[in-house]
Design a protein around this motif. Structure first.
Motif, short mmCIF file in Angstrom:
data_model
loop_
_atom_site.label_atom_id
_atom_site.label_comp_id
_atom_site.label_asym_id
_atom_site.label_seq_id
_atom_site.Cartn_x
_atom_site.Cartn_y
_atom_site.Cartn_z
N SER A 144 1.88 -15.89 4.52
CA SER A 144 0.83 -14.92 4.82
C SER A 144 0.52 -13.92 3.71
CB SER A 144 1.16 -14.17 6.12
OG SER A 144 2.39 -13.46 5.99
N PRO A 145 1.51 -13.47 2.88
CA PRO A 145 1.14 -12.53 1.82
C PRO A 145 0.05 -13.05 0.88
CG PRO A 145 3.50 -12.52 2.13
CD PRO A 145 2.97 -13.62 2.98
N ALA A 146 0.03 -14.37 0.65
CA ALA A 146 -1.00 -14.93 -0.23
C ALA A 146 -2.40 -14.69 0.33
CB ALA A 146 -0.75 -16.42 -0.44
N LEU A 147 -2.51 -14.64 1.65
CA LEU A 147 -3.80 -14.36 2.29
C LEU A 147 -4.05 -12.86 2.38
CD1 LEU A 147 -3.62 -16.97 5.19
CD2 LEU A 147 -5.04 -17.13 3.15
N ALA A 156 -4.09 -1.15 4.88
CA ALA A 156 -3.61 -2.20 5.79
C ALA A 156 -2.82 -3.26 5.03
CB ALA A 156 -4.80 -2.84 6.50
N ARG A 157 -3.29 -3.58 3.84
CA ARG A 157 -2.60 -4.57 3.03
C ARG A 157 -1.21 -4.09 2.65
NH1 ARG A 157 -6.14 -5.11 -1.06
NH2 ARG A 157 -5.05 -3.70 -2.48
N LEU A 161 2.38 -5.85 3.77
CA LEU A 161 3.28 -6.37 2.75
C LEU A 161 4.63 -5.67 2.79
CD1 LEU A 161 0.83 -6.84 -0.25
CD2 LEU A 161 1.75 -8.59 1.27
N HIS A 162 4.65 -4.36 3.11
CA HIS A 162 5.91 -3.64 3.25
C HIS A 162 6.69 -4.18 4.45
CE1 HIS A 162 8.82 -0.39 3.18
NE2 HIS A 162 8.58 -0.20 4.47
N TRP A 163 6.00 -4.36 5.57
CA TRP A 163 6.66 -4.92 6.76
C TRP A 163 7.19 -6.31 6.47
CZ3 TRP A 163 4.97 -9.31 9.43
CH2 TRP A 163 5.67 -9.60 10.60
#
Length: 390
Positions: A144-147, A156-157, A161-163
């Protein structure tokens, strides 16, 4: 005035269009006309190409994702991080094809959700279905990070990414466990065929053998994908990584070959190796492609250090793996079933359409997402020979 042009018709685009067209008709035949019109399956041979090639091969060839992820995050082999997303993407698309293929395999595909609420702990298929669902979810989260990186909303990004970073190790651990279980459980499906599956393939250790053969096959697919990306998609990858990964295949294949030989000896199955039967020919073809030829080729530094030769060596290994799964699911059961099963063309069409869709998705993911680093754009040249702005 618009400058848009229609897509150029090429050989590969034409092949893809033909694959999708045939797949659409096969899908219509399967769901509108039924099994009789779309397959050559029978009651004595209820599982055929869709299970053997779609499920068993689709899952096994996706094993590279958990192997590379475990190497990077759990074992600390950071040098493999550049190819991590590629391996996870291959695994995610591989499991996606398995799920799509199951819709063709199941007699009542609209009931595919039943294992979620109707538990049958004594069924291996119940375990397989849960592993597929859970590991596909894990792969989606890993990828999912790639998306998310393409989302324009910065806050939001960053939050996502932190979560994701906080749960990443747990995801990798879960993925390694689930994929390992699933690779083994698929072999367990055929433990109930004792007395029906030909002795060259039936063994109490089918679960172990399925796992041991899936890992090198999954890594081989990753090597092949990386080579094709470098060759066709203008990405920048140090192909020496492929050479390093190929060294891992040698002990894995050797261990699998030795385990297979010891199992045949312990079960007194060696006489079946020399009987003049179709099963014997299929078995030797499988062993040559999956074990003997790759071991001979990979032990040569000239093969490992030549990307093109390494690609074709991995292709041989993958063909051997596919032969093994088809032997277990089809060839080894034909004698006891009394039916000589030849897949109908619509079975091939549906399978290849799903695989083609995965290939197209992989191509566009590499092009538009940060899967692999891109080479800088090459400057266009004017007639006078001076570089122009790209």
């Amino acid at each position: 005035m618009t400058t848009s042009r229609l897509p150029k018709i090429t050989l590969w685009r034409s092949i893809v269009a033909i694959m999708f067209s045939a797949g659409m008709y096969a899908t219509y035949a399967r769901f509108a006309l039924g099994f009789h019109a779309s397959t050559n399956l029978t009651d004595p041979q209820p599982w055929g190409l869709w299970v053997g090639l779609g499920t068993l091969c689709g899952v096994g060839l996706s094993a590279g994702g958990f192997a590379i992820a475990a190497s990077v995050y759990l074992l600390g082999f950071e040098r493999y991080r550049p190819i991590l997303r590629t391996s996870v993407l291959i695994s995610f698309l591989g499991y996606s094809t398995v799920i799509a293929g199951m819709m063709y395999e199941l007699g009542l595909p609209w009931r595919i959700w039943h294992p979620i609420v109707m538990w049958n702990r004594h069924s291996v298929l119940f375990e397989v279905s849960w592993c597929v669902m859970l590991y596909t979810t894990v792969l989606a989260l890993e990828f999912s990070p790639a998306l998310v990186e393409k989302i324009p909303w910065v806050r939001a990004r960053e939050l996502y990414l932190h979560w994701h970073h906080t749960i990443l190790i747990a995801l990798v651990l879960a993925g390694t466990l689930l994929s390992s279980m699933h690779q083994s459980f698929l072999g367990g499906l055929y433990l109930i065929t004792k007395g029906k599956l030909y002795p060259l393939w039936y063994t109490p250790y089918l679960t172990t053998m399925f796992y041991m053969s899936a890992v090198p096959a999954g890594l081989a697919v990753t090597i092949m994908a990386l080579y094709l990306c470098v060759r066709s998609l203008n990405v920048k990858v140090d192909l020496r990584l492929c050479s390093e990964v190929s060294k891992v295949l040698i002990p894995l294949l050797a261990l699998y070959g030795v385990f297979r030989a010891v199992d045949l000896i312990n079960r007194d199955a060696l006489p079946y190796l020399w009987m003049w039967r179709e099963e014997t020919l299929s078995f030797w073809l499988e062993i040559i492609l999956l074990v003997i030829a790759p071991l001979i080729l990979l032990n040569s530094a000239k093969i490992r250090n030549n990307p093109q030769k390494l690609y074709w060596t991995c292709a041989v290994l993958v063909m051997g793996f596919i032969t093994n799964r088809l032997n277990v699911s089809i060839t080894g059961l034909q004698a006891s079933s009394g039916v000589y099963y030849v897949p109908k063309w619509t079975e091939f069409a549906a399978t290849f359409a799903v695989l083609t869709a995965a290939g197209v998705a992989f191509r566009y993911a590499v092009i538009y997402l940060d899967i692999l680093p891109k080479n800088p754009p090459q400057p266009r040249w004017t007639v006078a020979g001076a570089p122009a702005e790209a």
